[in-house]
Motif scaffolding. Sequence first.
Motif, PDB file in Angstrom:
ATOM      1  N   ARG A   1      80.291 -15.723  37.682  1.00 37.56           N
ATOM      2  CA  ARG A   1      81.407 -15.656  38.629  1.00 37.56           C
ATOM      3  C   ARG A   1      81.680 -14.199  38.996  1.00 37.56           C
ATOM      4  O   ARG A   1      81.859 -13.348  38.128  1.00 37.56           O
ATOM      5  N   ARG A   2      81.737 -13.922  40.291  1.00 35.44           N
ATOM      6  CA  ARG A   2      82.056 -12.583  40.768  1.00 35.44           C
ATOM      7  C   ARG A   2      83.518 -12.536  41.189  1.00 35.44           C
ATOM      8  O   ARG A   2      83.998 -13.402  41.932  1.00 35.44           O
TER       9      ARG A   2
ATOM     10  N   ASP B   1      74.897  -6.426  41.307  1.00 39.02           N
ATOM     11  CA  ASP B   1      73.979  -7.379  41.950  1.00 39.02           C
ATOM     12  C   ASP B   1      72.706  -7.531  41.114  1.00 39.02           C
ATOM     13  O   ASP B   1      72.178  -8.639  40.953  1.00 39.02           O
TER      14      ASP B   1
ATOM     15  N   THR C   1      88.394 -14.528  42.850  1.00 40.03           N
ATOM     16  CA  THR C   1      86.986 -14.928  42.852  1.00 40.03           C
ATOM     17  C   THR C   1      86.368 -14.757  44.232  1.00 40.03           C
ATOM     18  O   THR C   1      86.916 -15.191  45.243  1.00 40.03           O
ATOM     19  N   VAL C   2      85.197 -14.141  44.253  1.00 46.11           N
ATOM     20  CA  VAL C   2      84.452 -13.910  45.493  1.00 46.11           C
ATOM     21  C   VAL C   2      83.306 -14.910  45.621  1.00 46.11           C
ATOM     22  O   VAL C   2      83.012 -15.407  46.712  1.00 46.11           O
ATOM     23  N   SER C   3      82.643 -15.215  44.505  1.00 44.70           N
ATOM     24  CA  SER C   3      81.541 -16.177  44.522  1.00 44.70           C
ATOM     25  C   SER C   3      81.405 -16.787  43.144  1.00 44.70           C
ATOM     26  O   SER C   3      81.902 -16.244  42.147  1.00 44.70           O
ATOM     27  N   ASN C   4      80.680 -17.908  43.110  1.00 40.94           N
ATOM     28  CA  ASN C   4      80.547 -18.650  41.861  1.00 40.94           C
ATOM     29  C   ASN C   4      79.172 -19.308  41.840  1.00 40.94           C
ATOM     30  O   ASN C   4      78.764 -19.943  42.818  1.00 40.94           O
ATOM     31  N   GLU C   5      78.478 -19.161  40.723  1.00 40.21           N
ATOM     32  CA  GLU C   5      77.131 -19.714  40.592  1.00 40.21           C
ATOM     33  C   GLU C   5      77.020 -20.439  39.256  1.00 40.21           C
ATOM     34  O   GLU C   5      77.378 -19.887  38.216  1.00 40.21           O
TER      35      GLU C   5
END
Length: 368
Positions: free
Chosen positions: A9-10, A61, A360-364
């Motif tokens: 999670r970013r 990244d 949260t900006v992104s989630n993987e």
Amino acid sequence: MKISGIELRRVRMPLVAPFRTSFGTETARDVLLVRVVTEDGEGWAECAAMSEPRYCSEYVDGAQDVLRRFLIPALPEDGVDAETVGRVLHPFTGHQMAKSALETAVLDAQLRSTGQSFAAHLGASRDRVPCGVSVGIMDSLPELLDAVEGYVEEGYVRIKLKIEPGWDVAPVRAVRERFGDDLLLQVDANAAYTLVDAQHLAELDAFGLLLIEQPLANDDMVQHAQLAKRLRTPVCLDESIESAADAAAAISLGACSIINVKPARVGGYLEARRIHDLARAHGIPVWCGGMLETGIGRAANVALAALPGFTLPGDTSGSGRYFATDLTEPFVLDADGHLDVPTGPGLGVEPLKDVLDEVTVSNEWITR
């Protein structure tokens, strides 16, 4: 312990004020969080890599990519514990911060399942730790003095000034003259100097500093040893120490008399404990460095700083030093400049869901 999945999670965490060092200025932290989910629960960790490869070769990244493509797939599918994570990941060169995040998340999950705290597992001997603060490079001396005054009033027991060529002797002199000789004061160069600057750096000897941190390049242990002979101020290594083997070499060479232990830089808290044990056996003081962590990373650092060999105040500042709102319940200094060591299972802190969702900006999600 069998892992069913791992979340990458970013989050974006704005800083309360820009933080400038010799290698750049940070206005927000782009943080990668790692959540390990097991059959018994979950564990959290924070990757300390920054947005750009300036402090070291790692960047956020790249950390996410190497975790996704190599480190997570390397974990045994039939189960793993934190002690074996380092051995499993050892064949992959570098990427210490990514490795640290994965090992720490596994360790947090493991300890939560057994009810043991991070501090107890590492061998902490105290329930509270003294806290220092790192002060970035400022635009002017009055601005610096105002910032230091604020931190002293908050109760921080040690001040660290970031320095670089052109911003070194004058700010140190100004702080000493304003706050006196009783203030615990040290400087951090982040490898901004060369051995040619030895005579200039020796001017700092007049100010009774605790230490000068990483004055030369991270691969210049021999030259650090030469510099140490020319300074009265103790030399502390930071970026040069990426493992217990590096610490042993530095001690053997006389390249330092103090070590800044940053768990993320050395591959995790278990290796950080090995460095602590080695340094303690050789009578070398250690302290816990910081990487502008949120409450997740700060909880682990505070636990590490409670080990007996951590005899100098670290960069374990309160949450408010960097963030208006932290990811966890905030860490707040007590009246005499200490933080309590979390005592709950694992890290002893939980992300605040509303705050986490907001930043949260992104989630993987990676299924095992």
